[in-house]
Write an enzyme that holds these catalytic residues in place. Structure first.
Site, PDB file in Angstrom:
ATOM      1  N   PRO A   2       0.830  -1.210   0.000  1.00  0.00           N
ATOM      2  CA  PRO A   2       0.000   0.000   0.000  1.00  0.00           C
ATOM      3  C   PRO A   2       0.867   1.263   0.000  1.00  0.00           C
ATOM      4  CG  PRO A   2      -0.479  -1.401   1.907  1.00  0.00           C
ATOM      5  CD  PRO A   2       0.663  -2.023   1.192  1.00  0.00           C
ATOM      6  N   GLU A   3       0.578   2.155  -0.928  1.00  0.00           N
ATOM      7  CA  GLU A   3       1.269   3.443  -0.995  1.00  0.00           C
ATOM      8  C   GLU A   3       0.293   4.521  -0.512  1.00  0.00           C
ATOM      9  OE1 GLU A   3       4.381   4.112  -2.127  1.00  0.00           O
ATOM     10  OE2 GLU A   3       4.990   2.400  -3.351  1.00  0.00           O
ATOM     11  N   HIS A  91      -5.735 -14.592   8.534  1.00  0.00           N
ATOM     12  CA  HIS A  91      -4.885 -13.400   8.630  1.00  0.00           C
ATOM     13  C   HIS A  91      -5.610 -12.180   9.198  1.00  0.00           C
ATOM     14  CE1 HIS A  91      -1.830 -15.691   6.610  1.00  0.00           C
ATOM     15  NE2 HIS A  91      -2.622 -15.896   5.573  1.00  0.00           N
ATOM     16  N   ARG A 109       1.286 -10.715   5.783  1.00  0.00           N
ATOM     17  CA  ARG A 109       2.738 -10.711   6.011  1.00  0.00           C
ATOM     18  C   ARG A 109       3.131 -10.127   7.367  1.00  0.00           C
ATOM     19  NH1 ARG A 109       5.842  -8.948   0.686  1.00  0.00           N
ATOM     20  NH2 ARG A 109       7.585  -9.549   2.023  1.00  0.00           N
ATOM     21  N   ARG A 154      22.893  18.078  -1.960  1.00  0.00           N
ATOM     22  CA  ARG A 154      22.736  16.620  -1.890  1.00  0.00           C
ATOM     23  C   ARG A 154      23.171  15.986  -3.206  1.00  0.00           C
ATOM     24  NH1 ARG A 154      17.381  15.491   1.871  1.00  0.00           N
ATOM     25  NH2 ARG A 154      17.405  13.386   1.014  1.00  0.00           N
TER      26      ARG A 154
END
Ligand SMILES: [Zn+2]
Length: 273
Positions: A2-3, A91, A109, A154
């Protein structure tokens, strides 16, 4: 995984089912996931009202009068709103019950997290997991300037600077690839060498790509919230992500894949310089 868009779509999906509702029970089917669950969670939350929902980065926040419940979906987690009493599957680790409905956290997971932050411990923004997060990209009026200033000096690649999350949150691997393509920036360019003008294009692309993903997810909301047990993260069509060797949708050059920080980056060698 999931983003940000999936987490935001999840928030919008659960909000009408939980905001203003009183918790009638909590079921914890194991001791924890990535971290232990607060063992006193049932006592802490039963009888309390969810005042609002929010999201910070990929953390979902359920705000109560006396504190905030933080939920992270981890690698494979999802939340669904289901009728009370529906039998749990293998789950399904946590139920938050609201009378005739319950919100169920499923995570095969087990990298997800459910944590409690008491109001007496201070502002939720100062939580250990939240305080070093970069700015929220959606609705941020000065995102381009923050990217520009945050990357001066950077030498890391621009793609890595986006993924790091300390300047801006929520630009995960897929959305970093796509927004760099849309703004025609080569992903290996040193972040400190990208000009203000190019960051303006990148910032607009990030906001456009994330908003489009959320809009797309909104149409698949039933998959998240449906009582039929269907779930899964929405698939989108991408310009470059996961398209190695396929023709660029702009110029037909072959999309390339490189590895940066052990993650695959996809880009068009002709469009992105
Ligand atoms: Zn191209």
């Amino acid at each position: 995984m999931p983003e940000l868009p999936e987490v935001e779509v999840t928030r919008r999906g659960i909000a009408p089912h939980v905001e203003g509702r009183t918790v009638t029970g909590i079921v914890l089917r194991r001791d924890g996931l990535r971290w232990p669950f607060p063992p006193d969670l049932p006592a802490l939350l039963t009888g309390q009202v969810v005042r609002s929902t929010a999201r910070r980065g990929k953390y979902l926040l359920l705000n109560f009068d006396h504190g905030t419940l933080l939920i992270h979906l981890g690698m494979s987690g999802h939340l669904r709103v289901l009728p009370a009493g529906l039998a749990a599957q293998k789950h399904d680790h946590v139920d938050i019950e609201f009378g005739a409905e319950l919100m169920r956290f499923t995570d095969p997971r087990r990298f997800g997290a459910v944590l409690w932050h008491a109001q007496t411990d201070g502002d939720i923004e100062q939580h250990l997991l939240l305080r070093s997060l970069g700015v929220e990209p959606l609705g941020c009026a000065d995102l381009a300037e923050r990217l520009y200033r945050g990357t001066r000096g950077r030498s890391a690649a621009i793609k890595q600077a986006l993924l790091a999350g300390d300047i801006v949150v929520g630009v995960g691997n897929i959305y970093a690839c796509e927004s760099l393509f849309e703004s025609a920036i080569h992903p290996a360019t040193a972040a400190g060498r990208v000009s203000r003008e190019r960051y303006a294009r990148l910032a607009a692309a990030i906001q456009r790509v994330l908003a489009a993903a959320i809009a797309k997810g909104g149409s698949s909301l039933r998959d998240f919230i449906g009582a039929d047990g269907a779930s899964g993260y929405f698939q989108q069509s991408y310009f470059v992500y996961d398209r190695e060797g396929e023709p660029c949708r702009h110029c037909s050059a072959s999309v390339r894949r490189i590895v940066q920080g052990q993650r695959s980056t996809f880009y068009c060698p002709r469009c992105q310089r």
